[in-house]
Each structure stands twice: as C-alpha cells, then as structure tokens.
Design a protein around this motif. Structure first.
Motif, short mmCIF file in Angstrom:
data_model
loop_
_atom_site.label_atom_id
_atom_site.label_comp_id
_atom_site.label_asym_id
_atom_site.label_seq_id
_atom_site.Cartn_x
_atom_site.Cartn_y
_atom_site.Cartn_z
N VAL A 123 0.86 -1.19 0.00
CA VAL A 123 0.00 0.00 0.00
C VAL A 123 0.90 1.23 0.00
O VAL A 123 1.60 1.50 0.98
N ILE A 124 0.87 1.98 -1.10
CA ILE A 124 1.79 3.11 -1.28
C ILE A 124 1.08 4.41 -0.94
O ILE A 124 0.04 4.73 -1.51
N GLY A 125 1.68 5.17 -0.02
CA GLY A 125 1.10 6.45 0.37
C GLY A 125 1.46 7.56 -0.60
O GLY A 125 2.39 7.44 -1.41
N ASP A 126 0.70 8.64 -0.51
CA ASP A 126 0.94 9.81 -1.36
C ASP A 126 0.76 11.05 -0.49
O ASP A 126 -0.32 11.29 0.05
N LYS A 127 1.83 11.84 -0.32
CA LYS A 127 1.76 12.99 0.58
C LYS A 127 0.76 14.04 0.10
O LYS A 127 0.30 14.88 0.87
N GLU A 128 0.40 14.01 -1.20
CA GLU A 128 -0.57 14.95 -1.73
C GLU A 128 -2.00 14.49 -1.44
O GLU A 128 -2.93 15.29 -1.56
N ARG A 129 -2.17 13.22 -1.09
CA ARG A 129 -3.51 12.70 -0.76
C ARG A 129 -3.41 12.00 0.59
O ARG A 129 -3.06 10.83 0.69
N LYS A 130 -3.73 12.75 1.63
CA LYS A 130 -3.51 12.30 3.00
C LYS A 130 -4.31 11.04 3.32
O LYS A 130 -3.91 10.23 4.16
N ARG A 131 -5.46 10.86 2.66
CA ARG A 131 -6.33 9.71 2.97
C ARG A 131 -6.03 8.48 2.11
O ARG A 131 -6.72 7.47 2.26
N GLN A 132 -5.05 8.54 1.26
CA GLN A 132 -4.87 7.46 0.30
C GLN A 132 -4.68 6.10 0.98
O GLN A 132 -5.30 5.11 0.58
N ILE A 133 -3.84 6.04 2.01
CA ILE A 133 -3.62 4.76 2.69
C ILE A 133 -4.90 4.27 3.33
O ILE A 133 -5.24 3.08 3.26
N LEU A 134 -5.67 5.18 3.97
CA LEU A 134 -6.93 4.78 4.58
C LEU A 134 -7.91 4.24 3.53
O LEU A 134 -8.60 3.24 3.76
N GLU A 135 -7.95 4.90 2.39
CA GLU A 135 -8.86 4.46 1.33
C GLU A 135 -8.48 3.07 0.82
O GLU A 135 -9.37 2.24 0.53
N MET A 136 -7.20 2.81 0.71
CA MET A 136 -6.76 1.50 0.22
C MET A 136 -7.06 0.40 1.24
O MET A 136 -7.40 -0.73 0.85
N PHE A 137 -6.97 0.71 2.52
CA PHE A 137 -7.36 -0.28 3.53
C PHE A 137 -8.87 -0.49 3.51
O PHE A 137 -9.33 -1.62 3.76
N GLU A 138 -9.63 0.53 3.25
CA GLU A 138 -11.08 0.35 3.09
C GLU A 138 -11.37 -0.61 1.95
O GLU A 138 -12.24 -1.49 2.07
N GLN A 139 -10.63 -0.48 0.86
CA GLN A 139 -10.82 -1.39 -0.28
C GLN A 139 -10.48 -2.82 0.11
O GLN A 139 -11.23 -3.75 -0.21
N LEU A 140 -9.34 -3.01 0.78
CA LEU A 140 -8.94 -4.37 1.17
C LEU A 140 -9.96 -5.01 2.11
O LEU A 140 -10.25 -6.21 2.01
N LEU A 141 -10.50 -4.20 3.02
CA LEU A 141 -11.44 -4.73 4.01
C LEU A 141 -12.86 -4.85 3.46
O LEU A 141 -13.72 -5.48 4.08
N GLY A 142 -13.09 -4.23 2.30
CA GLY A 142 -14.41 -4.32 1.70
C GLY A 142 -15.46 -3.48 2.41
O GLY A 142 -16.60 -3.93 2.57
N VAL A 143 -15.09 -2.28 2.83
CA VAL A 143 -16.04 -1.38 3.50
C VAL A 143 -16.18 -0.11 2.66
O VAL A 143 -15.32 0.22 1.86
N PRO A 144 -17.28 0.64 2.85
CA PRO A 144 -17.51 1.84 2.03
C PRO A 144 -16.46 2.92 2.23
O PRO A 144 -15.81 3.01 3.28
#
Length: 413
Positions: free
Chosen positions: A192-213
């Motif tokens: 899971v690669i973070g992006d300093k320009e998108r602070k939520r990117q890591i959280l969004e990718m974990f949401e995808q892995l966990l299958g939550v909205p």
C-alpha cells in the motif's frame, strides 16, 4: 469499490495483518482503525484488541526489545491476541509496525497462529528519501545522539551487507514482501503506497482491502504522529548527549524525554515556516535514489499486489539548500519541552492521594520502568544495596513507602 454482493479482497473471513514498517503512516492508520472500531464492526470487520494490545502482541512474538526503557513483554500478549482472532467469524484487522522485524521463523509462527487459510498481509510504503530523515529523528526521540549526516553515512554504507542492519531489514521493502510472500503466497501480500498529496490514500486502500464503504475509516487529528523539526530534534539530541554523560537509565530517559519532552513537542508545539521539516542532504540524494530504484525492481519481481504508483517510491526530495545545524530553538518550543519533561515525571498527578490507572495512561512515563530497571537505578545510585535483593512486590512496597515519606517532607506534612 466492492459492492455488498462482492466478496472483499481479503475474503469474507480474512485476517488482514498490517506489519508496518515504521514511519510509513502507521500512526494515522492505527488511529483511524481505533476511532472507527464500532462502524467497522457494523460492516463485519473486527479491529482485534486495542492499539496498545496489538503493539504488545507484536513485541512479544517478534521478541522486539530495541526501544530504551520499555518493559519486557510476555509471550501471552501474542497468544491472547491470536486466540481473539480465532474467535472472529468475519473479517479481522490488526496493525503494528513492530511486526516489521519479523524473521522467517517468526513469520511462520504468525501464519500458523492466525490461520494460513485466512491471513493476508499489508505493507505500507513511502519514498525512501523522506523516510530516512524521519527514521533518524525517531531514533533521536529514543535516546540516539548521532547527528543526521553521520547516521546517514553509516546507514548507507551498511546497505547490501550480508547481515543487514535493522534499518534495512525493516525498509528494504522488496525483501520484506518476499519473506511474507514465501509464507502465504504473493497474491495475499499487499503493498500500500502512500501519497503525501492525498492524505487519505492509505486509509482508502485499507477500506478497499477490508471491503467497507469509502469514508468508513476516519482520520482523527490526534492520530497524527508528526516528525520533529530540525531545531526540535537538535534540542533533544543535545539533551540525550547530556543524559548519556550523566548516565541516565533507560527508564529515566523514557520517562522524562521520550514520553515527556519529545512527546509534548510533537503533540503540542506547532512549528512555523522558519523551522522546516528535516530533509535529506543533497550529498545523499544519488545513493538513496539508486537504492530506491533497486527496491522497486525487487518489488516488481516479487509478484505481490501493488496498490498505488511504484514511481512514487522514487520521488526525489525537494531541492533545498542544506541547512546548518540549528544553534537556537524558539522559546515556545523550549517551553513545551520543559512542560513535557515535567509531565513525564508525574507533575500534576503525584500530589494526589490516589492515582487512577487512567491518569497513568495519560502520562505513560510514570510507569515505564520495570523492576529490573528500578534495581539497576538503585545500584547506580548506591541506595541501600539490600533493596535490590527484595522480591518485586516487597521492592514496590518499599519504594512506595519511601516516596510517601519524601512527599510528606516536601509538602510539610
């Protein structure tokens, strides 16, 4: 984003284990998981244990003991957490960067204990060029005294040795991914690669892995673990040097500096533009980029699931003039450091007749020393050698009696 009818990427009963490494957005993720515990549960995802319990479990199973002044962790912390995972009928998630030093034998045990048919692993990543200065200041918080340039030269020179330094065992990501992929298969290992320009990117990718909205995992402001700025790190580094000369114990350092002064600085102080973040010096850019490029090549060969842009890991640091070592620090920052050290020592709670456990959690430095460390401190001070022979319960009672006696003298009672 998966729909309600689509099985989550980790499966309907998958266990997602986030293994760090350090300084890759782990605090924000863990704060988000803790703050979103109830809503995740409503979506069928159990955050197993508290953040502290997950860290204790990781420290126990990896036998991690590098942090000065920390208690030794009993293996039951891991076995208890693993047992809790087995009780979860749906999806489960655990996050601790302390798993990042897991050796092959530790990985085998983790896989067996959490279930080889259920386990999936996530590894977070940020550019090496920004990670290295952040890792250095983290070591300063733990008592390190070596200046940034000296540490960088030593660490870069150690790259590629047959017996890798702990830094490279943690942050040579292609090797980390390969170790886990060998145990559970590359299709079940996620970078899971973070992006300093998108602070939520890591959280969004974990949401995808966990299958939550989208938006399920929140990002509370208190979860941010910002790095010290250059002047702050230099202040703490110089105090570390003085503390080392004074032969402070690890427990004393943890209490007054790591969990006191430096914690208060990063939590309360808001540095201005005159005190920029610590950056990689220009002389190190080329060597760091070459190592990062070899890591990316290794990741591509590993066959693991990559979320995000691998080119992000090759990002060059901003071209800025190498700053001089700071000789001064703002009065406000110094004040926060003093207050933090006082709080680490128990200021504000030690006058109370009864201290609640919740109060101790606010000031973890107060209870950071183990019995062994207390004994070492007594020996160093030459304070009644016979005390060091007492059993732990009697030692604790005697120290409590002495503390009360001293407080009565101070308060004139």
């Amino acid at each position: 984003m998966p729909s309600n009818e689509t099985e989550p990427p980790i499966g309907s009963r998958g266990v997602l284990l986030h293994v760090g490494p350090h300084k890759t957005g782990t605090s924000a993720l863990q704060g988000g998981l803790a703050a979103s515990h109830d809503v995740l549960l409503r979506h069928g995802v159990t955050v197993v244990g508290t953040t502290a319990e997950q860290h204790h479990a990781a420290r126990a199973v990896t036998r991690h003991s590098s942090t000065r002044g920390m208690k030794r962790i009993d293996d039951r912390h891991w076995t208890d957490l693993a047992a809790s995972v087995q009780q979860v009928r749906g999806r489960a998630v655990i996050s601790s960067e302390l798993f990042d030093v897991a050796t092959d034998d530790v990985i085998s045990r983790i896989v067996d204990d959490l279930g080889p048919d259920r386990l999936q692993v996530a590894v977070t990543a940020v550019p090496l060029s920004s990670l290295m200065p952040s890792a250095w200041q983290q070591r300063i918080r733990s008592g390190f005294t070596v200046p940034l340039d000296d540490w960088l030269r030593e660490t870069l020179d150690a790259h590629g040795r047959d017996e890798p330094a702990r830094f490279w065992r943690r942050h040579r990501l292609d090797h980390v991914l390969t170790r886990w992929a060998a145990a559970i298969g590359p299709d079940r290992v996620h970078l899971v690669i973070g992006d300093k320009e998108r602070k939520r990117q890591i959280l969004e990718m974990f949401e995808q892995l966990l299958g939550v909205p989208d938006g399920t995992i929140v990002n509370p402001a208190w979860s941010t673990n910002r790095s010290m700025r250059r002047s702050e790190a230099e202040l703490v580094r110089r105090v570390n040097t003085l503390a080392e000369t004074a032969k402070w114990s690890a427990a004393t350092h943890a209490r007054f500096l790591r969990m006191g002064a430096s914690h208060e600085l990063t939590l309360r102080h808001r540095p201005g533009p005159e005190d920029p973040p610590i950056s990689l010096p220009a002389w190190a850019h080329g060597q760091v980029h070459d190592i990062a490029a070899s890591i990316v090549e290794g990741i591509e060969r590993s066959g693991v699931h990559v979320m995000g842009d691998l080119d992000t890991l090759l990002a060059a640091p901003a071209q800025v003039e190498d700053p001089q070592t700071p000789g001064t620090i703002s009065i406000e920052a110094a004040a926060h450091a003093v207050i933090g050290a006082a709080r680490g020592g128990g200021a504000g709670i030690l006058r109370e007749k009864h201290v609640e456990p919740a109060d101790l959690r606010k000031y973890p430095g107060v209870s950071s020393a183990t019995t062994d460390l207390l004994k070492d401190e007594l020996r160093r001070r030459g304070d009644l050698p016979e005390l060091t022979q007492l059993p732990s319960d009697q030692l604790t009672a005697e120290l409590r009696r002495r503390a009360k006696r001293r407080l009565r003298r101070v308060l004139g009672r």
